[in-house]
Design an enzyme around this catalytic site. Structure first.
Site, PDB file in Angstrom:
ATOM      1  N   ASN A 214     131.058 102.335  -8.631  1.00 14.06           N
ATOM      2  CA  ASN A 214     130.576 102.320 -10.019  1.00 14.06           C
ATOM      3  C   ASN A 214     130.583 100.885 -10.546  1.00 14.06           C
ATOM      4  O   ASN A 214     130.956  99.959  -9.838  1.00 14.06           O
ATOM      5  CB  ASN A 214     131.442 103.242 -10.889  1.00 14.06           C
TER       6      ASN A 214
ATOM      7  N   PHE B  94     142.780 105.345 -20.106  1.00 15.27           N
ATOM      8  CA  PHE B  94     141.542 104.942 -20.765  1.00 15.27           C
ATOM      9  C   PHE B  94     140.554 106.104 -20.728  1.00 15.27           C
ATOM     10  O   PHE B  94     140.593 106.921 -19.811  1.00 15.27           O
ATOM     11  CB  PHE B  94     140.949 103.700 -20.085  1.00 15.27           C
TER      12      PHE B  94
ATOM     13  N   LYS C 162     142.066 114.577 -23.640  1.00 11.67           N
ATOM     14  CA  LYS C 162     142.424 113.917 -22.371  1.00 11.67           C
ATOM     15  C   LYS C 162     143.899 113.507 -22.380  1.00 11.67           C
ATOM     16  O   LYS C 162     144.596 113.644 -21.387  1.00 11.67           O
ATOM     17  CB  LYS C 162     141.532 112.682 -22.171  1.00 11.67           C
TER      18      LYS C 162
ATOM     19  N   PRO D 189     142.318 112.635  -5.908  1.00 10.19           N
ATOM     20  CA  PRO D 189     143.448 112.957  -6.802  1.00 10.19           C
ATOM     21  C   PRO D 189     143.348 112.153  -8.084  1.00 10.19           C
ATOM     22  O   PRO D 189     142.788 111.062  -8.091  1.00 10.19           O
ATOM     23  CB  PRO D 189     144.675 112.528  -5.979  1.00 10.19           C
TER      24      PRO D 189
HETATM   25  O1  C5P Z   1     139.388 111.966 -16.487  1.00  9.35           O
HETATM   26  P1  C5P Z   1     138.840 110.570 -16.694  1.00  9.35           P
HETATM   27  O2  C5P Z   1     138.306 109.984 -15.425  1.00  9.35           O
HETATM   28  O3  C5P Z   1     137.925 110.434 -17.847  1.00  9.35           O
HETATM   29  O4  C5P Z   1     140.160 109.743 -17.096  1.00  9.35           O
HETATM   30  C1  C5P Z   1     140.162 108.387 -17.230  1.00  9.35           C
HETATM   31  C2  C5P Z   1     141.550 107.853 -17.079  1.00  9.35           C
HETATM   32  O5  C5P Z   1     142.204 108.421 -15.960  1.00  9.35           O
HETATM   33  C3  C5P Z   1     141.558 106.368 -16.816  1.00  9.35           C
HETATM   34  O6  C5P Z   1     142.746 105.844 -17.389  1.00  9.35           O
HETATM   35  C4  C5P Z   1     141.556 106.295 -15.301  1.00  9.35           C
HETATM   36  O7  C5P Z   1     142.100 105.064 -14.833  1.00  9.35           O
HETATM   37  C5  C5P Z   1     142.418 107.468 -14.928  1.00  9.35           C
HETATM   38  N1  C5P Z   1     142.033 108.119 -13.655  1.00  9.35           N
HETATM   39  C6  C5P Z   1     142.872 108.042 -12.562  1.00  9.35           C
HETATM   40  N2  C5P Z   1     142.534 108.690 -11.378  1.00  9.35           N
HETATM   41  C7  C5P Z   1     141.399 109.388 -11.285  1.00  9.35           C
HETATM   42  C8  C5P Z   1     140.527 109.481 -12.384  1.00  9.35           C
HETATM   43  C9  C5P Z   1     140.876 108.828 -13.554  1.00  9.35           C
HETATM   44  O8  C5P Z   1     143.922 107.383 -12.639  1.00  9.35           O
HETATM   45  N3  C5P Z   1     141.099 110.000 -10.133  1.00  9.35           N
END
Ligand code: C5P
Length: 415
Positions: free
Chosen positions: A210, A324, A338, A306
């Site tokens: 990304n 975030f 969230k 995960p």
């Molecule tokens: O669920 P979402 O991806 O929107 O959540 C974003 C937050 O979760 C960010 O702080 C991101 O760094 C963390 N995250 C994570 N591992 C993942 C997905 C998101 O630590 N697999």
């Protein structure tokens, strides 16, 4: 920043090949105006001579617990009291084990036991010794007792292997020592941060990824160091330099980032997840480059990665967790949801798609949500925003843990 002037630093050197870097550290400390006294273990003297350290520190080097002459000059308890901070660099696996056991079988171990000032260790060893569960357990125990663990860095090792176990460079150790006396809002706190994108391999040449630049995470790492914290940054592939004083661990994909974070999180006081972790990875990674054929479509089957942040927040004695949230609509409702779903202390949300803000830009604006509070940080360069956010995190952390650390509270609860 130089807070080392007139500070009394007791430097312990143990027996590893990285002992030669201690000579440079002594020289740099003296340049910054610190007074340095050196204590060497017997094994350290096999790698570098006390005479070298004596010349650089301008002081007699201490090597022996049972030397009547040396004890008459400055006894071990006096030496422990003399120091404003004690740093053991390099600290071998054997020394860490002895420290964890509370042994007093040589001068350096005895001093570490006797001192009441901040004690830091900078481990250096072969990567397999570093990852051995015995070393991990010793370090976890030391960290729970308030010993600061600085490093190690990863990279090529003297033994010919590559991995974690290199002594941090003298200039990094210097910044850490400086931070101890800086008295910032996060002085003495251990902060773990993820940053950047992850790359999920499809075949040996292709990956899914990304647009995350890592700028926010790197700015937060720099701001946390400025505030006196010991910072470990677990970073996906980005085109940024590691901020001075930060320990950088590189992770290409989500599973590697997850493993590195799981390893470090039990020692962290604060965890800040800024990484844009890929939600899915290809179920199968092709071992050879996938060739195009006559078909006009190609189907990749993906499986969930995960959630690194949610997994840390669910740990017993979890650090203060900051996440975030990039949102395109109904920002406040989604961000609050969230925060609760992942069990976070604080969530920092931003609009994606707003011009000049977000993923690859230098500016951002954040809406912060925590239990019983919220705050807006208006559009600003990410470096300034990072300082403000670190200030707020420090305040909320202090309110949540007025005494002790997350790990202390967990240990008391389960006693
Ligand atoms: O669920 P979402 O991806 O929107 O959540 C974003 C937050 O979760 C960010 O702080 C991101 O760094 C963390 N995250 C994570 N591992 C993942 C997905 C998101 O630590 N697999």
């Amino acid at each position: 920043m130089n807070c080392l002037s007139s500070k009394r630093i007791l430097l312990g050197i143990t027996g590893g090949i990285a002992a030669y870097k201690a000579a440079e550290l002594v020289r740099r400390l003296r340049e910054r105006g610190a007074e340095v006294r050196v204590v060497m273990t017997e094994a350290a003297q096999a790698f570098i001579t006390p005479l070298t350290l004596q010349a650089l520190s301008g002081q007699r080097v201490h090597t022996d617990l049972l030397d009547a002459d040396a004890e008459a000059a400055m006894g071990h308890i006096e030496l422990a009291r003399w120091a404003d901070a004690v740093l053991v660099a390099p600290a071998t696996a054997d020394f860490l084990a002895r420290l964890a056991q509370g042994r007093a079988d040589d001068l350096l171990a005895t001093l570490c036991l006797a001192t009441r000032v901040p004690l830091a260790v900078a481990p250096a060893m072969n990567q397999a010794m570093w990852t051995n569960p015995a070393t991990r357990d010793n370090l976890a125990l030391l960290a729970r007792r308030g010993v600061q663990v600085w490093g190690p860095a990863e990279g090529a090792q003297a033994c010919g292997e590559t991995g974690p176990g290199r002594l941090l460079e003298p200039e990094v150790l210097l910044e850490r020592l400086d931070g101890l006396f800086a008295g910032g809002a996060l002085a003495g706190k251990r902060v773990l941060i993820t940053a950047g994108p992850t790359r999920e391999a499809i075949d040996p040449v292709r990956f899914l990824s990304n647009r995350s630049s890592g700028k926010m995470g790197y700015a937060l790492a720099a701001a946390a160091v400025e505030a006196g914290a010991e910072v470990i940054l677990v970073s996906g592939p980005v085109a940024l330099d590691c901020p001075p004083g930060v320990t950088l661990l590189r992770a290409e994909d989500a599973l590697t980032m997850y493993a590195l974070v799981q390893e470090r999180a039990p020692l962290a006081d604060i965890f800040i997840a800024t990484a844009a972790v890929a939600d899915y990875r290809p179920r199968q990674v092709a071992t050879a480059k996938i060739k195009k054929d006559a078909a006009t479509t190609l189907t990749l089957e993906l499986e969930r990665n995960p959630d690194i942040l949610a997994a840390v927040a669910a740990l017993p004695g979890a650090p203060f967790c900051v996440g975030f949230a990039a949102e395109t609509d109904d920002l406040a409702a989604h961000a609050r949801k969230k925060r609760l779903a992942k069990g976070l202390d604080l969530v920092a949300a931003n609009w994606v798609g707003a011009p000049g803000q977000g993923f690859d830009s230098d500016d951002n604006a954040l809406e912060l949500f925590w239990e019983g509070g919220q705050e807006s940080l208006p559009e600003a360069p990410k470096t300034r925003l990072a300082r403000e956010l670190i200030g707020i995190i420090a305040r909320l952390y202090q309110e949540k843990y007025p005494q002790g650390t997350p790990q202390d509270l967990h240990a008391q609860d389960s006693a």
